[in-house]
Motif scaffolding. Structure first.
Motif, PDB file in Angstrom:
ATOM      1  N   ARG A 207      39.743  61.591  36.511  1.00  0.00           N
ATOM      2  CA  ARG A 207      38.900  61.555  37.714  1.00  0.00           C
ATOM      3  C   ARG A 207      38.932  60.148  38.314  1.00  0.00           C
ATOM      4  N   PRO A 208      38.989  60.039  39.638  1.00  0.00           N
ATOM      5  CA  PRO A 208      39.023  58.714  40.280  1.00  0.00           C
ATOM      6  C   PRO A 208      37.843  57.827  39.878  1.00  0.00           C
ATOM      7  N   LYS A 209      36.653  58.407  39.811  1.00  0.00           N
ATOM      8  CA  LYS A 209      35.487  57.608  39.436  1.00  0.00           C
ATOM      9  C   LYS A 209      35.621  57.066  38.016  1.00  0.00           C
ATOM     10  N   ALA A 210      36.190  57.847  37.111  1.00  0.00           N
ATOM     11  CA  ALA A 210      36.371  57.388  35.726  1.00  0.00           C
ATOM     12  C   ALA A 210      37.315  56.188  35.669  1.00  0.00           C
ATOM     13  N   LEU A 211      38.355  56.198  36.501  1.00  0.00           N
ATOM     14  CA  LEU A 211      39.267  55.042  36.550  1.00  0.00           C
ATOM     15  C   LEU A 211      38.523  53.788  36.991  1.00  0.00           C
ATOM     16  N   LEU A 212      37.677  53.933  38.016  1.00  0.00           N
ATOM     17  CA  LEU A 212      36.926  52.769  38.506  1.00  0.00           C
ATOM     18  C   LEU A 212      35.813  52.370  37.543  1.00  0.00           C
ATOM     19  N   ASP A 213      35.234  53.334  36.841  1.00  0.00           N
ATOM     20  CA  ASP A 213      34.226  53.013  35.821  1.00  0.00           C
ATOM     21  C   ASP A 213      34.853  52.125  34.740  1.00  0.00           C
ATOM     22  N   ASN A 214      36.018  52.535  34.250  1.00  0.00           N
ATOM     23  CA  ASN A 214      36.714  51.747  33.238  1.00  0.00           C
ATOM     24  C   ASN A 214      37.134  50.386  33.774  1.00  0.00           C
ATOM     25  N   CYS A 215      37.577  50.361  35.016  1.00  0.00           N
ATOM     26  CA  CYS A 215      37.978  49.100  35.645  1.00  0.00           C
ATOM     27  C   CYS A 215      36.828  48.098  35.606  1.00  0.00           C
ATOM     28  N   LEU A 216      35.650  48.525  35.994  1.00  0.00           N
ATOM     29  CA  LEU A 216      34.486  47.634  36.019  1.00  0.00           C
ATOM     30  C   LEU A 216      34.073  47.215  34.613  1.00  0.00           C
ATOM     31  N   LYS A 217      33.996  48.155  33.683  1.00  0.00           N
ATOM     32  CA  LYS A 217      33.565  47.829  32.320  1.00  0.00           C
ATOM     33  C   LYS A 217      34.483  46.796  31.673  1.00  0.00           C
ATOM     34  N   VAL A 218      35.783  47.011  31.805  1.00  0.00           N
ATOM     35  CA  VAL A 218      36.739  46.087  31.191  1.00  0.00           C
ATOM     36  C   VAL A 218      36.704  44.741  31.913  1.00  0.00           C
ATOM     37  N   MET A 219      36.587  44.763  33.230  1.00  0.00           N
ATOM     38  CA  MET A 219      36.509  43.511  33.987  1.00  0.00           C
ATOM     39  C   MET A 219      35.310  42.686  33.525  1.00  0.00           C
ATOM     40  N   GLN A 220      34.183  43.325  33.324  1.00  0.00           N
ATOM     41  CA  GLN A 220      33.005  42.600  32.860  1.00  0.00           C
ATOM     42  C   GLN A 220      33.216  42.037  31.456  1.00  0.00           C
ATOM     43  N   MET A 221      33.906  42.779  30.598  1.00  0.00           N
ATOM     44  CA  MET A 221      34.215  42.279  29.250  1.00  0.00           C
ATOM     45  C   MET A 221      35.074  41.015  29.311  1.00  0.00           C
ATOM     46  N   LEU A 222      36.024  41.015  30.236  1.00  0.00           N
ATOM     47  CA  LEU A 222      37.011  39.937  30.278  1.00  0.00           C
ATOM     48  C   LEU A 222      36.591  38.722  31.097  1.00  0.00           C
ATOM     49  N   TYR A 223      35.728  38.916  32.078  1.00  0.00           N
ATOM     50  CA  TYR A 223      35.405  37.824  32.992  1.00  0.00           C
ATOM     51  C   TYR A 223      33.983  37.289  32.864  1.00  0.00           C
ATOM     52  N   ARG A 224      33.098  37.997  32.194  1.00  0.00           N
ATOM     53  CA  ARG A 224      31.692  37.564  32.118  1.00  0.00           C
ATOM     54  C   ARG A 224      31.572  36.162  31.521  1.00  0.00           C
ATOM     55  N   VAL A 225      32.199  35.889  30.403  1.00  0.00           N
ATOM     56  CA  VAL A 225      32.087  34.591  29.743  1.00  0.00           C
ATOM     57  C   VAL A 225      32.831  33.482  30.501  1.00  0.00           C
ATOM     58  N   PRO A 226      34.136  33.653  30.798  1.00  0.00           N
ATOM     59  CA  PRO A 226      34.840  32.544  31.448  1.00  0.00           C
ATOM     60  C   PRO A 226      34.345  32.256  32.876  1.00  0.00           C
ATOM     61  N   CYS A 227      33.824  33.257  33.543  1.00  0.00           N
ATOM     62  CA  CYS A 227      33.335  33.053  34.912  1.00  0.00           C
ATOM     63  C   CYS A 227      31.837  32.802  34.948  1.00  0.00           C
ATOM     64  N   GLN A 228      31.212  32.811  33.786  1.00  0.00           N
ATOM     65  CA  GLN A 228      29.786  32.518  33.639  1.00  0.00           C
ATOM     66  C   GLN A 228      28.919  33.456  34.482  1.00  0.00           C
ATOM     67  N   TRP A 229      29.240  34.773  34.391  1.00  0.00           N
ATOM     68  CA  TRP A 229      28.436  35.785  35.073  1.00  0.00           C
ATOM     69  C   TRP A 229      27.213  36.057  34.232  1.00  0.00           C
ATOM     70  N   GLU A 230      26.134  36.356  34.900  1.00  0.00           N
ATOM     71  CA  GLU A 230      24.944  36.803  34.189  1.00  0.00           C
ATOM     72  C   GLU A 230      25.119  38.255  33.821  1.00  0.00           C
ATOM     73  N   SER A 231      24.478  38.696  32.776  1.00  0.00           N
ATOM     74  CA  SER A 231      24.572  40.105  32.358  1.00  0.00           C
ATOM     75  C   SER A 231      23.972  40.987  33.421  1.00  0.00           C
ATOM     76  N   THR A 232      24.645  42.155  33.636  1.00  0.00           N
ATOM     77  CA  THR A 232      24.129  43.108  34.610  1.00  0.00           C
ATOM     78  C   THR A 232      23.606  44.330  33.929  1.00  0.00           C
TER      79      THR A 232
END
Length: 189
Positions: free
Chosen positions: A164-189
């Protein structure tokens, strides 16, 4: 990007440190905003309400993607356990998800309400691609380089999967947050 800064990033990538370029952080922050739940639901959800049904994806609609184009958080955890570097994982995430978004965009007619949304996502991935254009595939671990080659190969017979298209984008966001939260100093959402 300044040459001195690019050299520092290359050294950090070779050392396996979690550095992320400011451009990467800025673009992924914009992607995160575009991929918020309400927008994914609005543009990618399966609409069953009759007046809008013809405009959005039909019930149970799925996009055919290569098996390797489905990148889940568990895949990242598995690769981290194999000691794949964070820059290489971000490189992999970019290549896999830029292709997934492109596949979604390609199935939509231009008048579809989700077409502009997916076009904006494609443009953000194009901008991120410019950040990664200096990052050579030979600089990443073999497992990541092989996956990237497989995702971009068109002549190779690959396993296909309906997603499903939404599932692809769901995974995209989850993995992006895993990979960029620490190095980009994002706050937890």
């Amino acid at each position: 990007m300044q040459a001195g800064y690019a050299a520092v990033l290359c050294v950090l990538a070779v050392l396996g440190l979690e550095a992320a370029a400011p451009g990467e952080c800025e673009i992924t922050r914009l992607l995160q905003d575009k991929l918020q739940y309400e927008m994914r639901l609005q543009y990618m959800a399966l609409c069953s309400y009759p007046p809008f049904q013809k405009h959005y994806f039909p019930i149970n609609y799925k996009v055919q993607v290569q098996y390797e184009e489905v990148l889940r958080p568990s895949n990242i955890t598995h690769l981290r356990n194999r000691t794949v570097s964070e820059p290489a994982l971000r490189y992999l995430w970019f290549h896999i998800n830029s292709q997934a978004v492109l596949r979604i965009h390609e199935v939509l007619p231009e008048k579809h309400p989700s077409w502009k949304y997916t076009q904006e996502l494609c443009q953000l991935f194009d901008a991120l691609g410019k950040e990664y254009s200096k990052y050579r595939q030979t600089d990443v671990e073999t497992v990541v380089a092989d996956l990237v080659k497989l995702v971009h190969s068109t002549g190779v017979e690959s396993r296909r999967k309906a997603v499903r298209p939404k599932a692809l984008l769901d995974n995209c966001l989850k993995v992006m947050q895993m990979l960029y939260r620490v190095p980009c100093q994002w706050e937890s959402t």
